[in-house]
Design a protein around this motif. Structure first.
Motif, PDB file in Angstrom:
ATOM      1  N   SER A 160      -1.030 -11.038   9.397  1.00 31.51           N
ATOM      2  CA  SER A 160      -1.887 -12.069   8.799  1.00 31.51           C
ATOM      3  C   SER A 160      -1.577 -12.240   7.322  1.00 31.51           C
ATOM      4  CB  SER A 160      -3.363 -11.701   8.992  1.00 31.51           C
ATOM      5  OG  SER A 160      -3.697 -11.666  10.357  1.00 31.51           O
ATOM      6  N   LEU A 161      -1.467 -11.124   6.594  1.00 30.93           N
ATOM      7  CA  LEU A 161      -1.124 -11.211   5.172  1.00 30.93           C
ATOM      8  C   LEU A 161       0.245 -11.838   4.976  1.00 30.93           C
ATOM      9  CD1 LEU A 161      -2.426  -7.762   3.871  1.00 30.93           C
ATOM     10  CD2 LEU A 161      -3.393 -10.016   3.376  1.00 30.93           C
ATOM     11  N   SER A 162       1.178 -11.515   5.859  1.00 30.65           N
ATOM     12  CA  SER A 162       2.515 -12.099   5.761  1.00 30.65           C
ATOM     13  C   SER A 162       2.465 -13.609   5.969  1.00 30.65           C
ATOM     14  CB  SER A 162       3.440 -11.445   6.784  1.00 30.65           C
ATOM     15  OG  SER A 162       4.739 -11.965   6.686  1.00 30.65           O
ATOM     16  N   ALA A 163       1.725 -14.044   6.997  1.00 29.89           N
ATOM     17  CA  ALA A 163       1.631 -15.479   7.274  1.00 29.89           C
ATOM     18  C   ALA A 163       0.953 -16.222   6.126  1.00 29.89           C
ATOM     19  CB  ALA A 163       0.878 -15.696   8.581  1.00 29.89           C
ATOM     20  N   LEU A 164      -0.083 -15.620   5.556  1.00 28.19           N
ATOM     21  CA  LEU A 164      -0.840 -16.284   4.490  1.00 28.19           C
ATOM     22  C   LEU A 164      -0.077 -16.322   3.170  1.00 28.19           C
ATOM     23  CD1 LEU A 164      -4.308 -14.695   5.283  1.00 28.19           C
ATOM     24  CD2 LEU A 164      -3.796 -17.144   5.373  1.00 28.19           C
ATOM     25  N   SER A 165       0.791 -15.337   2.942  1.00 31.08           N
ATOM     26  CA  SER A 165       1.449 -15.206   1.637  1.00 31.08           C
ATOM     27  C   SER A 165       2.904 -15.641   1.645  1.00 31.08           C
ATOM     28  CB  SER A 165       1.380 -13.748   1.174  1.00 31.08           C
ATOM     29  OG  SER A 165       2.190 -12.923   1.995  1.00 31.08           O
ATOM     30  N   GLY A 166       3.418 -16.074   2.793  1.00 30.34           N
ATOM     31  CA  GLY A 166       4.824 -16.405   2.867  1.00 30.34           C
ATOM     32  C   GLY A 166       5.719 -15.181   2.914  1.00 30.34           C
ATOM     33  N   GLY A 167       5.249 -14.121   3.564  1.00 33.36           N
ATOM     34  CA  GLY A 167       6.072 -12.933   3.751  1.00 33.36           C
ATOM     35  C   GLY A 167       6.020 -11.924   2.629  1.00 33.36           C
ATOM     36  N   ARG A 168       5.025 -11.996   1.752  1.00 36.62           N
ATOM     37  CA  ARG A 168       4.993 -11.126   0.575  1.00 36.62           C
ATOM     38  C   ARG A 168       4.207  -9.838   0.824  1.00 36.62           C
ATOM     39  NH1 ARG A 168       2.373 -13.246  -3.775  1.00 36.62           N
ATOM     40  NH2 ARG A 168       1.361 -14.956  -2.643  1.00 36.62           N
ATOM     41  N   ILE A 169       4.587  -9.093   1.853  1.00 35.81           N
ATOM     42  CA  ILE A 169       3.920  -7.835   2.144  1.00 35.81           C
ATOM     43  C   ILE A 169       4.942  -6.843   2.686  1.00 35.81           C
ATOM     44  CG2 ILE A 169       3.281  -8.457   4.516  1.00 35.81           C
ATOM     45  CD1 ILE A 169       1.006  -6.552   2.064  1.00 35.81           C
ATOM     46  N   VAL A 170       4.806  -5.592   2.284  1.00 40.60           N
ATOM     47  CA  VAL A 170       5.610  -4.481   2.787  1.00 40.60           C
ATOM     48  C   VAL A 170       4.645  -3.458   3.361  1.00 40.60           C
ATOM     49  CG1 VAL A 170       7.085  -2.535   2.138  1.00 40.60           C
ATOM     50  CG2 VAL A 170       7.523  -4.793   1.179  1.00 40.60           C
ATOM     51  N   LEU A 171       4.980  -2.874   4.508  1.00 43.43           N
ATOM     52  CA  LEU A 171       4.204  -1.761   5.037  1.00 43.43           C
ATOM     53  C   LEU A 171       4.733  -0.467   4.450  1.00 43.43           C
ATOM     54  CD1 LEU A 171       2.248  -0.227   6.851  1.00 43.43           C
ATOM     55  CD2 LEU A 171       3.928  -0.438   8.716  1.00 43.43           C
ATOM     56  N   GLY A 172       3.948   0.124   3.567  1.00 45.30           N
ATOM     57  CA  GLY A 172       4.204   1.491   3.169  1.00 45.30           C
ATOM     58  C   GLY A 172       3.449   2.392   4.121  1.00 45.30           C
ATOM     59  N   ALA A 173       4.096   3.412   4.670  1.00 42.79           N
ATOM     60  CA  ALA A 173       3.484   4.181   5.745  1.00 42.79           C
ATOM     61  C   ALA A 173       3.688   5.671   5.551  1.00 42.79           C
ATOM     62  CB  ALA A 173       4.075   3.761   7.093  1.00 42.79           C
ATOM     63  N   GLY A 174       2.603   6.422   5.803  1.00 38.85           N
ATOM     64  CA  GLY A 174       2.689   7.873   5.762  1.00 38.85           C
ATOM     65  C   GLY A 174       1.976   8.482   6.946  1.00 38.85           C
ATOM     66  N   ALA A 233       0.876  -1.175   0.000  1.00 38.57           N
ATOM     67  CA  ALA A 233       0.000   0.000   0.000  1.00 38.57           C
ATOM     68  C   ALA A 233       0.908   1.217   0.000  1.00 38.57           C
ATOM     69  CB  ALA A 233      -0.907   0.001   1.219  1.00 38.57           C
ATOM     70  N   ASN A 234       0.786   2.038  -1.009  1.00 36.10           N
ATOM     71  CA  ASN A 234       1.792   3.054  -1.320  1.00 36.10           C
ATOM     72  C   ASN A 234       1.180   4.461  -1.255  1.00 36.10           C
ATOM     73  OD1 ASN A 234       3.942   4.467  -2.402  1.00 36.10           O
ATOM     74  ND2 ASN A 234       4.000   3.367  -4.338  1.00 36.10           N
ATOM     75  N   VAL A 235       1.081   5.026  -0.002  1.00 31.65           N
ATOM     76  CA  VAL A 235       1.438   4.449   1.284  1.00 31.65           C
ATOM     77  C   VAL A 235       0.186   4.349   2.143  1.00 31.65           C
ATOM     78  CG1 VAL A 235       3.827   5.242   1.297  1.00 31.65           C
ATOM     79  CG2 VAL A 235       2.066   6.750   2.212  1.00 31.65           C
ATOM     80  N   SER A 236       0.257   3.499   3.179  1.00 30.51           N
ATOM     81  CA  SER A 236      -0.890   3.315   4.060  1.00 30.51           C
ATOM     82  C   SER A 236      -1.234   4.634   4.748  1.00 30.51           C
ATOM     83  CB  SER A 236      -0.580   2.268   5.131  1.00 30.51           C
ATOM     84  OG  SER A 236      -0.198   1.052   4.549  1.00 30.51           O
TER      85      SER A 236
END
Length: 300
Positions: free
Chosen positions: A87-101, A68-71
């Protein structure tokens, strides 16, 4: 030796194009891209919710990482965002990045209910949110946090590694937070590697990282990169202000290779800016430009 650069694609997030967005995500995954990027503007009914969409995208793909660019942190309570991410990381095998603003559209944000924060308070809330996301992942004992804007009591962290955190920081105070706490920076206003905004922002991030006992290399730079990919070379690839605007596959390849080797860029997320059909633009980006830049970087 330079690290292999990351390549991402941002297709837009209109509800009316929901099926096309998902199809483009699957194509990007099959073509070997690293990142699939969506904006996060939950106050707009015509936009897909970023995290609901990323959940579907990750379920339909096998390799690509969601961002999410950016949350929009003011509209997403940090403890619940932490649960979403782990949860998304566990379900996808770590395929998530936190974009944060820290939040930039307060007239819109307040329509969702959160109180309006001034710039300094927004940065303090931003730093607390990143701290909580880290605390509520990676396992360990219960977390109690008493901050100015966030409070939790005896919450059990998820036994999932903390996702990488990339910020869209703009001002000096939020850039300092990035240097202290984040893993990456997405320069604001699509600033590229030749811009004053990038140079000054990197200076502040690096100084804050060193003051916190970190290496500046711990905070990578990933650029949002609007532009057109043309069938033929262009006479000009930058506008009157010096901003990159695009060119042919060869011109993109030369420019991005230089960005990696000469300016330390770690990745690029492409936003198409002309009327080229998105599947065509995605093909040129994923199947021609990305492999050529990776190969050129690997040769050095």
């Amino acid at each position: 030796m330079p690290r292999t650069p990351l390549f991402g694609f941002a297709p837009g997030a209109e509800v009316a194009r929901a099926h096309e967005v998902l199809d483009l995500a699957v194509r990007a995954d099959r073509a070997g891209l690293d990142l699939f990027s969506l904006s996060d503007h939950p106050y707009h009914g015509a936009r897909l919710d970023a995290y609901a969409t990323l959940g579907v995208v990750l379920g339909a793909t096998t390799r690509i990482t969601g961002l999410a660019n950016v949350s929009n942190l003011p509209s997403r309570p940090a403890p619940l965002l932490a649960r979403t991410l782990t949860s998304l990381s566990a379900l996808s095998g770590g395929r998530i990045v936190l974009g944060a603003g820290a939040g930039g559209f307060w007239d819109d944000i307040t329509r969702l209910g959160p109180p309006r924060l001034g710039p300094a308070a927004a940065v303090r809330a931003f730093e607390e949110a990143l701290t909580l996301v880290r605390a509520l992942s990676g396992g360990g004992g219960p977390v109690t946090f008493e901050g100015e804007h966030h409070r939790v009591t005896d919450l059990e962290p998820a036994d999932v590694p903390t996702p990488p955190i990339w910020t869209g920081s703009l001002g000096p105070k939020s850039l300092a937070v990035t240097g202290r706490l984040a893993d990456g920076w997405i320069p604001g206003h699509a600033s590229d590697w030749l811009s004053d905004r990038f140079r000054e922002g990197r200076r502040l991030i690096d100084a804050a990282a060193l003051a916190a006992g970190r290496s500046p290399a711990d905070v990578v730079t990933v650029h949002n990169l609007p532009g057109r990919i043309t069938a033929r070379p262009l006479d000009r690839v930058r506008d009157a202000t010096g901003r990159w605007t695009g060119g042919s596959v060869a011109q993109w390849t030369e420019e991005l290779t230089g960005a990696v080797l000469e300016h330390g860029s770690a990745g690029f997320i492409h936003f198409n800016t002309d009327d080229t059909p998105l599947p065509v633009a995605l093909g040129r980006w994923a199947e021609e430009i990305a492999p050529a830049v990776r190969e050129a970087v690997a040769e050095h």
